[in-house]
Design an enzyme around this catalytic site. Sequence first.
Site, PDB file in Angstrom:
ATOM      1  N   GLU A  17     100.757 -29.508  59.129  1.00  0.00           N
ATOM      2  CA  GLU A  17     100.258 -28.440  60.010  1.00  0.00           C
ATOM      3  C   GLU A  17     100.893 -28.536  61.398  1.00  0.00           C
ATOM      4  OE1 GLU A  17      98.817 -25.824  60.554  1.00  0.00           O
ATOM      5  OE2 GLU A  17      97.299 -25.333  59.062  1.00  0.00           O
ATOM      6  N   ARG A 100      86.153 -30.481  63.961  1.00  0.00           N
ATOM      7  CA  ARG A 100      87.403 -31.075  64.423  1.00  0.00           C
ATOM      8  C   ARG A 100      88.275 -29.974  65.013  1.00  0.00           C
ATOM      9  NH1 ARG A 100      91.648 -29.790  61.046  1.00  0.00           N
ATOM     10  NH2 ARG A 100      91.229 -29.409  58.833  1.00  0.00           N
ATOM     11  N   ASN A 102      91.660 -27.814  65.309  1.00  0.00           N
ATOM     12  CA  ASN A 102      92.461 -27.391  64.158  1.00  0.00           C
ATOM     13  C   ASN A 102      93.801 -26.757  64.484  1.00  0.00           C
ATOM     14  OD1 ASN A 102      92.706 -27.061  61.272  1.00  0.00           O
ATOM     15  ND2 ASN A 102      92.436 -24.865  61.603  1.00  0.00           N
ATOM     16  N   GLU A 121      84.047 -27.537  56.015  1.00  0.00           N
ATOM     17  CA  GLU A 121      84.339 -26.150  55.631  1.00  0.00           C
ATOM     18  C   GLU A 121      83.135 -25.456  55.005  1.00  0.00           C
ATOM     19  OE1 GLU A 121      88.070 -25.821  53.550  1.00  0.00           O
ATOM     20  OE2 GLU A 121      89.038 -27.311  54.825  1.00  0.00           O
ATOM     21  N   ASN A 148      91.869 -20.576  62.717  1.00  0.00           N
ATOM     22  CA  ASN A 148      93.276 -20.914  62.916  1.00  0.00           C
ATOM     23  C   ASN A 148      93.854 -20.094  64.056  1.00  0.00           C
ATOM     24  OD1 ASN A 148      94.770 -22.923  61.085  1.00  0.00           O
ATOM     25  ND2 ASN A 148      93.343 -21.928  59.671  1.00  0.00           N
ATOM     26  N   ASP A 197      96.576 -18.604  57.419  1.00  0.00           N
ATOM     27  CA  ASP A 197      96.502 -19.917  58.077  1.00  0.00           C
ATOM     28  C   ASP A 197      97.060 -19.779  59.490  1.00  0.00           C
ATOM     29  OD1 ASP A 197      96.407 -22.714  58.582  1.00  0.00           O
ATOM     30  OD2 ASP A 197      96.713 -23.155  56.484  1.00  0.00           O
TER      31      ASP A 197
END
Length: 291
Positions: A17, A100, A102, A121, A148, A197
């Site tokens: 990522e 967290r 991201n 999630e 995101n 994403d």
Amino acid sequence: MVIQPEPVLSLGAILGEGPVWVKRDQSLWFVDIKAWRIYCFDPATSAVRSWPTPEQIGWILPAKDGAFAVGLQSGIHRFDPATSTFELVHDPEPHLPGNRLNDATVDRDGRIWFGSMDDAENQDSGRIYRMELGHAVDMGVSPVCVLNGPAISPDGTLLYHVDTWKGLIWRSRIGQNGCLSETRVFAEIETGAGFPDGPVVDAEGCLWVGLFGGWGVRRYDPDGAMIGQIAFPVANITKIAFGGSDLSTAFATTARKGLSEAELQAQSLAGDVFAFDAAVCGLPTAEAVLP
């Protein structure tokens, strides 16, 4: 002409990522969230360096002081590659230990815009923040489960953010005071096409978004119309970054997360880093201001 992404780094990341091109060392930096690791890849030499992190890490961005700003599970830290050290700068969510950080970006003023998410999630606890002068401000956008982005338009007036599970890409206007307004749906990913994403904006103001479980990357014009899609040989594309000498090479991180043994056997390149000629230039990465 059909664009075919090519693997440039064999890694097998669990959840690759946050790719970002760092001009000062002409390298691609990115993370593997679930492996707790930072990577630096020099495409000119194929050299790779990596560092372990003390927690899950969502993103890494260059800072003006020569260090890096990183989003760990416990908040924003200053990371020094030379000493492999992490120093806490700010924890925006001490009351949400299940969250967290991201994804993130930096605006032209060096402010970090970042999002959080529920690590399990399950809960709609992910929010958007803007950090300046060492303090993060909740931007007041309705919380979502997996957030995101954000990504910022070339003129700095629009903020794109993604509700991954609901398949929605939102757009908000950034006021001169840094507040958001006029939030509306920019684009919706149809059922069966994967989940949106990480987003990034190119120099023409078009938005690119990786499709997790969608086998590709899409490009949308400033009005929200899809104007391009690039197919990949792996299912989970997380985000792209524009790099190279003229910022026209798109590097894409991918993930093995969520794939069955049979799917992993069929997708031997899952978790690797890919590259392709984007036929358009990206925007240079701004450097974050850390206190």
